[in-house]
Each structure stands twice: as structure tokens, then as C-alpha cells.
Write a protein that holds these residues in place. Sequence first.
Motif, PDB file in Angstrom:
ATOM      1  N   ILE A 421       0.839  -1.203   0.000  1.00  0.00           N
ATOM      2  CA  ILE A 421       0.000   0.000   0.000  1.00  0.00           C
ATOM      3  C   ILE A 421       0.875   1.254   0.000  1.00  0.00           C
ATOM      4  O   ILE A 421       0.656   2.187  -0.794  1.00  0.00           O
ATOM      5  CB  ILE A 421      -0.948  -0.007   1.225  1.00  0.00           C
ATOM      6  N   GLY A 422       1.868   1.295   0.898  1.00  0.00           N
ATOM      7  CA  GLY A 422       2.771   2.444   0.945  1.00  0.00           C
ATOM      8  C   GLY A 422       3.546   2.614  -0.346  1.00  0.00           C
ATOM      9  O   GLY A 422       3.693   3.741  -0.848  1.00  0.00           O
ATOM     10  N   TRP A 423       4.054   1.518  -0.891  1.00  0.00           N
ATOM     11  CA  TRP A 423       4.812   1.584  -2.139  1.00  0.00           C
ATOM     12  C   TRP A 423       3.968   2.168  -3.274  1.00  0.00           C
ATOM     13  O   TRP A 423       4.440   3.013  -4.035  1.00  0.00           O
ATOM     14  CB  TRP A 423       5.270   0.179  -2.539  1.00  0.00           C
ATOM     15  N   THR A 424       2.738   1.690  -3.398  1.00  0.00           N
ATOM     16  CA  THR A 424       1.897   2.098  -4.539  1.00  0.00           C
ATOM     17  C   THR A 424       1.588   3.598  -4.505  1.00  0.00           C
ATOM     18  O   THR A 424       1.739   4.301  -5.520  1.00  0.00           O
ATOM     19  CB  THR A 424       0.590   1.286  -4.542  1.00  0.00           C
ATOM     20  N   ILE A 425       1.169   4.089  -3.366  1.00  0.00           N
ATOM     21  CA  ILE A 425       0.820   5.508  -3.267  1.00  0.00           C
ATOM     22  C   ILE A 425       2.055   6.392  -3.459  1.00  0.00           C
ATOM     23  O   ILE A 425       2.007   7.412  -4.159  1.00  0.00           O
ATOM     24  CB  ILE A 425       0.145   5.790  -1.909  1.00  0.00           C
ATOM     25  N   ALA A 426       3.187   5.991  -2.871  1.00  0.00           N
ATOM     26  CA  ALA A 426       4.414   6.781  -3.013  1.00  0.00           C
ATOM     27  C   ALA A 426       4.926   6.764  -4.457  1.00  0.00           C
ATOM     28  O   ALA A 426       5.481   7.766  -4.937  1.00  0.00           O
ATOM     29  CB  ALA A 426       5.490   6.246  -2.075  1.00  0.00           C
ATOM     30  N   THR A 427       4.731   5.666  -5.160  1.00  0.00           N
ATOM     31  CA  THR A 427       5.159   5.584  -6.564  1.00  0.00           C
ATOM     32  C   THR A 427       4.389   6.575  -7.421  1.00  0.00           C
ATOM     33  O   THR A 427       4.963   7.257  -8.284  1.00  0.00           O
ATOM     34  CB  THR A 427       4.963   4.158  -7.105  1.00  0.00           C
ATOM     35  N   VAL A 428       3.089   6.660  -7.192  1.00  0.00           N
ATOM     36  CA  VAL A 428       2.273   7.624  -7.940  1.00  0.00           C
ATOM     37  C   VAL A 428       2.800   9.040  -7.710  1.00  0.00           C
ATOM     38  O   VAL A 428       2.955   9.833  -8.658  1.00  0.00           O
ATOM     39  CB  VAL A 428       0.793   7.508  -7.529  1.00  0.00           C
ATOM     40  N   LEU A 429       3.111   9.372  -6.464  1.00  0.00           N
ATOM     41  CA  LEU A 429       3.620  10.709  -6.150  1.00  0.00           C
ATOM     42  C   LEU A 429       4.957  10.976  -6.838  1.00  0.00           C
ATOM     43  O   LEU A 429       5.163  12.043  -7.424  1.00  0.00           O
ATOM     44  CB  LEU A 429       3.772  10.860  -4.637  1.00  0.00           C
ATOM     45  N   SER A 430       5.892  10.024  -6.754  1.00  0.00           N
ATOM     46  CA  SER A 430       7.219  10.231  -7.337  1.00  0.00           C
ATOM     47  C   SER A 430       7.146  10.468  -8.836  1.00  0.00           C
ATOM     48  O   SER A 430       7.832  11.344  -9.381  1.00  0.00           O
ATOM     49  CB  SER A 430       8.129   9.023  -7.050  1.00  0.00           C
ATOM     50  N   ILE A 431       6.313   9.690  -9.519  1.00  0.00           N
ATOM     51  CA  ILE A 431       6.207   9.840 -10.978  1.00  0.00           C
ATOM     52  C   ILE A 431       5.532  11.169 -11.326  1.00  0.00           C
ATOM     53  O   ILE A 431       5.936  11.850 -12.286  1.00  0.00           O
ATOM     54  CB  ILE A 431       5.457   8.637 -11.585  1.00  0.00           C
ATOM     55  N   LEU A 432       4.541  11.562 -10.556  1.00  0.00           N
ATOM     56  CA  LEU A 432       3.918  12.871 -10.796  1.00  0.00           C
ATOM     57  C   LEU A 432       4.922  14.001 -10.591  1.00  0.00           C
ATOM     58  O   LEU A 432       4.965  14.954 -11.379  1.00  0.00           O
ATOM     59  CB  LEU A 432       2.714  13.062  -9.872  1.00  0.00           C
ATOM     60  N   PHE A 433       5.737  13.907  -9.549  1.00  0.00           N
ATOM     61  CA  PHE A 433       6.756  14.928  -9.305  1.00  0.00           C
ATOM     62  C   PHE A 433       7.789  14.952 -10.429  1.00  0.00           C
ATOM     63  O   PHE A 433       8.226  16.028 -10.861  1.00  0.00           O
ATOM     64  CB  PHE A 433       7.453  14.674  -7.968  1.00  0.00           C
ATOM     65  N   TYR A 434       8.190  13.776 -10.901  1.00  0.00           N
ATOM     66  CA  TYR A 434       9.153  13.713 -12.010  1.00  0.00           C
ATOM     67  C   TYR A 434       8.584  14.401 -13.246  1.00  0.00           C
ATOM     68  O   TYR A 434       9.264  15.201 -13.901  1.00  0.00           O
ATOM     69  CB  TYR A 434       9.518  12.259 -12.322  1.00  0.00           C
ATOM     70  N   ARG A 435       7.334  14.093 -13.584  1.00  0.00           N
ATOM     71  CA  ARG A 435       6.730  14.685 -14.782  1.00  0.00           C
ATOM     72  C   ARG A 435       6.584  16.199 -14.643  1.00  0.00           C
ATOM     73  O   ARG A 435       6.756  16.946 -15.609  1.00  0.00           O
ATOM     74  CB  ARG A 435       5.368  14.040 -15.039  1.00  0.00           C
ATOM     75  N   LYS A 436       6.290  16.652 -13.433  1.00  0.00           N
ATOM     76  CA  LYS A 436       6.159  18.096 -13.203  1.00  0.00           C
ATOM     77  C   LYS A 436       7.496  18.803 -13.325  1.00  0.00           C
ATOM     78  O   LYS A 436       7.581  19.936 -13.821  1.00  0.00           O
ATOM     79  CB  LYS A 436       5.562  18.337 -11.814  1.00  0.00           C
ATOM     80  N   LYS A 437       8.575  18.137 -12.874  1.00  0.00           N
ATOM     81  CA  LYS A 437       9.896  18.749 -12.870  1.00  0.00           C
ATOM     82  C   LYS A 437      10.619  18.604 -14.205  1.00  0.00           C
ATOM     83  O   LYS A 437      11.682  19.220 -14.404  1.00  0.00           O
ATOM     84  CB  LYS A 437      10.765  18.122 -11.780  1.00  0.00           C
ATOM     85  N   ALA A 438      10.104  17.767 -15.100  1.00  0.00           N
ATOM     86  CA  ALA A 438      10.793  17.532 -16.376  1.00  0.00           C
ATOM     87  C   ALA A 438      10.992  18.847 -17.119  1.00  0.00           C
ATOM     88  O   ALA A 438      10.050  19.612 -17.331  1.00  0.00           O
ATOM     89  CB  ALA A 438       9.980  16.557 -17.224  1.00  0.00           C
ATOM     90  N   ARG A 439      12.235  19.085 -17.533  1.00  0.00           N
ATOM     91  CA  ARG A 439      12.557  20.348 -18.219  1.00  0.00           C
ATOM     92  C   ARG A 439      12.192  20.265 -19.686  1.00  0.00           C
ATOM     93  O   ARG A 439      12.420  19.231 -20.322  1.00  0.00           O
ATOM     94  CB  ARG A 439      14.046  20.657 -18.065  1.00  0.00           C
ATOM     95  N   PRO A 440      11.682  21.346 -20.251  1.00  0.00           N
ATOM     96  CA  PRO A 440      11.402  21.341 -21.697  1.00  0.00           C
ATOM     97  C   PRO A 440      12.688  21.247 -22.511  1.00  0.00           C
ATOM     98  O   PRO A 440      13.706  21.797 -22.106  1.00  0.00           O
ATOM     99  CB  PRO A 440      10.693  22.681 -21.934  1.00  0.00           C
ATOM    100  N   VAL A 441      12.638  20.505 -23.587  1.00  0.00           N
ATOM    101  CA  VAL A 441      13.807  20.345 -24.439  1.00  0.00           C
ATOM    102  C   VAL A 441      13.774  21.373 -25.540  1.00  0.00           C
ATOM    103  O   VAL A 441      12.817  21.457 -26.311  1.00  0.00           O
ATOM    104  CB  VAL A 441      13.840  18.921 -25.057  1.00  0.00           C
ATOM    105  N   THR A 442      14.813  22.198 -25.604  1.00  0.00           N
ATOM    106  CA  THR A 442      14.902  23.224 -26.643  1.00  0.00           C
ATOM    107  C   THR A 442      15.322  22.576 -27.947  1.00  0.00           C
ATOM    108  O   THR A 442      16.333  21.873 -28.001  1.00  0.00           O
ATOM    109  CB  THR A 442      15.924  24.298 -26.271  1.00  0.00           C
ATOM    110  N   PRO A 443      14.560  22.758 -29.062  1.00  0.00           N
ATOM    111  CA  PRO A 443      14.933  22.168 -30.337  1.00  0.00           C
ATOM    112  C   PRO A 443      16.310  22.629 -30.786  1.00  0.00           C
ATOM    113  O   PRO A 443      16.683  23.779 -30.591  1.00  0.00           O
ATOM    114  CB  PRO A 443      13.838  22.657 -31.312  1.00  0.00           C
ATOM    115  N   ALA A 444      17.049  21.697 -31.392  1.00  0.00           N
ATOM    116  CA  ALA A 444      18.412  22.039 -31.861  1.00  0.00           C
ATOM    117  C   ALA A 444      18.346  23.016 -33.005  1.00  0.00           C
ATOM    118  O   ALA A 444      17.402  22.964 -33.808  1.00  0.00           O
ATOM    119  CB  ALA A 444      19.116  20.742 -32.284  1.00  0.00           C
TER     120      ALA A 444
END
Length: 444
Positions: A421-444
Motif C-alpha cells: 500500500i505504501g509503495w503504490t501511493i508513493a510511486t504515484v507521487l514520485s512519478i507525478l513529481f518527475y513529470r512536473k519537474k521535467a525540463r522542456p527540451v529546446t529544439p536544436a
Amino acid sequence: MNKDLTVGNPGKILWAFCLPMFGSIVFQQLYNIADSLVAGRFIGENALAAVGNSYNITLIFIAFAFGCNIGSSVIVSQLFGAKNYKAMKSSVYTALIASGVLCAILMIAGLLSCDALLRLMKTQEEIMADSSLYLDIYIWGLPFLFFYNIATGIFSALGDSRTPFLFLAFSSTANILIDILFVETCSMGIAGVAWATFLCQGVSCLLSVTLILKRLSRIKVNGAVPFFSWQLLGKIAAIAVPSILQQSFISVGNMMIQGCINSFGVSVAAGYSAAVKLNNLVITSFTTIGNGISNYTAQNLGASQYGRIKDGFRAGLKLVWCLCAPFCILYIAFGRQFLLLFMEQGSSAALAAGRQFLWILSPFYFVVSAKLVADGILRGEGAMREFMIATFTDLFLRVALSFALSSWMGSYIGIWCSWPIGWTIATVLSILFYRKKARPVTPA
């Protein structure tokens, strides 16, 4: 050999870099597994329970060493990726000095407080003396633990995961042999198990620190390198302190859970001691791969290669999921056989508790491994607040549910159910945080 992780195919780079790290942590875990295995088979069920009981306190010290490893590794990786070699060398020296001071403080605190912590965990009287003796010897070896972790963190920061693997393969194999020699031939009991770990970790520490200093001496820079920098210490601490707090609170939480488990008797505690070592082999392996992803992320962040960080996340998921499958199958199908490695004549209660623990947790390795990959990205980017929120959510749920579910069900099975139970809920949070923090990639 130092390796630049900012060039080349991200998937191939991560596989080549992380697989030796996976091998290293397998051998690292053999230290603790060997202690439990030898204690259970050559001394008895009480000795196995004593080592498992002590392990929860040793995790507090490991948490500090791990935090120092991560803090120095991430900063050195960023400086290495940015080609700032003078500051990089200074950060290594700063980390070694600061870790030495911290280690001395922890040794004093540990020697004064371990008996009180054992009693706080409701340690049974029949295993109290052995638990205390094991911990006393372990604490005297803390300098080896700390400096070895700093050295391996630096190796990883420089893109070298092979050298720590070779050190660990040798020393952990020697640890098993010396464990048996001290316990079976020399009749040293639980002290022999602890002294074997002390000696083998000492050899690994001296070799790794010597080699890392020699390798740094080959990197030429202009001008004198400061041996200590408060500015760099602040940067290291910004990564290390949250990691230390995370691991420390997890350790305290595990001690609370251990107290709950101890209330069900020595046999259940012995079964848990064996099963949790097998579980920790998997979780620590995934955590170490996450550390490798942190190094990869930090180097590419230093080089402003943001697109490669996203590619690294996808490659990391493929890597950990490929490792999940065999562990899950082995623990479900052959859990009893693995547990019997730790017990010469394990009681039916101990075996039942251990098997049920593995059956309940192992299918969820696919879930928690995704969390640890996302955590690796967050640490490498310095997003420690988000990292800690997800981790503490997992810890809080596991501790609270361990007591609530075991009381409601009237069985230790409730404790085992708290993990998924703890693993599942924490995994959802970590992935949401990763997606929120993902930096935009500037086209070359």
C-alpha cells in the motif's frame, strides 16, 4: 576508468553503467545476508533473530553513510559533467573531511545509546546480549563504512561502476568464508559474525580510498586545490541532508515496525529477519540503480543535456523491470528454499511468516522499482523536497498501517500488507513529481 555519461546512446550508457552497480550491491548485501545465514545455520534461531534485530539499528548508520555517498556523488557528477575539475577535486576532499567528523560523532552516540534502542524495540531478553554485542563491534567499524561509501560515490560520479564491483566481489566472498571460520572453527559465536564484517569492510575501504585518491591525482588542474570548502560543503549537504533524513526516518520507522513484529514472538521475528534480508537485496539493488540514474542525470544536467534525462528515465524503467521478473518468480516459487538457507532447522512458524512476507511483497517490485527510478531523477536534479514528500508518505503509511492492520486482523499478515500500500501511493507521487519537474527540451 572515468566515463562521460553525457554522450552516447542513453539506454546503452545506462545499462553499461548500472549493471556493474547492480552487481556491486548484490555483493554488498551479501555482507548482511552472510551474517544472518551463518548465524542462523551455525549458531541458531535466536542468533538469527539477534542479527535481524540489530540490523534495524545498523540501518540508521547506513543511512548517514548513504546520504554522504549521494551528496558527494551528485555534486561531483555535476562538476565532472561541467568539466570544472578543480572544484570537483575540492568537493571530494571536503566530503571526506566532513564525513570523518560526522562518523566520529555517530560512533560516540551509538556506543552510548544502542542498548536503549534495543529495549525500545521490545527486544526479547533471550537475544538481548547477542544483539548488543553485535552492535558494539559494528559501531567500531563505522569509519570503514563511511569512507568506503564516499569512495564508491566518487567512482560512480566519474562514470566508473566497475571498480567498486570488483572490490565488493572479492571482499564479500571473503566475508562469507571468514564468517564460517570465526563461528564454526574458532567458536566465536555472534562476535565472530561481527568481526568478519569489520575486517572485510576495512580492507574494501582502504583499497577504494587509496585508489580514488590516486585517480584524482592524475587529473591536472591549474593552481592549488582547496582541501576544504564551506561553499561546496553547503552544496553537498543540500543533497546529503535530505537523503540522510529520508533514510534515517525509514530506519526509525523500521524499528517501530520491528517492535510490532517482536510482539508476535521470536519465531516470527526470525522468519521476518530472513525474509527482509531477501527483500532488501532487491530494494537496495533498485535503489543503487536509482543512484546510478542520479549520477547520469547530474552529469547531463551539468552539461545542459535535458533531453537525455528523459531518455534516461525510460531506459531506467526498462532496466529495473527486467530485473523485477526473475526476483518475483524466484521468491514466489522458491521462497521456502531461500529461507532455509538461513535456518538449519527452521520452525514452521518462522518459515510460514517468511514465505508469506515474500509472497505478498514480491509482485509489487514492479511498482516500487518505478518509484526508485523517478527518485533517481529527482535527486540528480536536486529536487529534494519532492523526493522527501514521496518517501515520507511511503514510510508514514507503512508504519501506521503495520499497527492498524495487524491489530484489526489479529495477525502479523497485516504488517506485511502495509508494504504494498505504501509503495503504490508513493510511486504515484514520485512519478507525478518527475513529470512536473521535467525540463522542456529546446529544439536544436
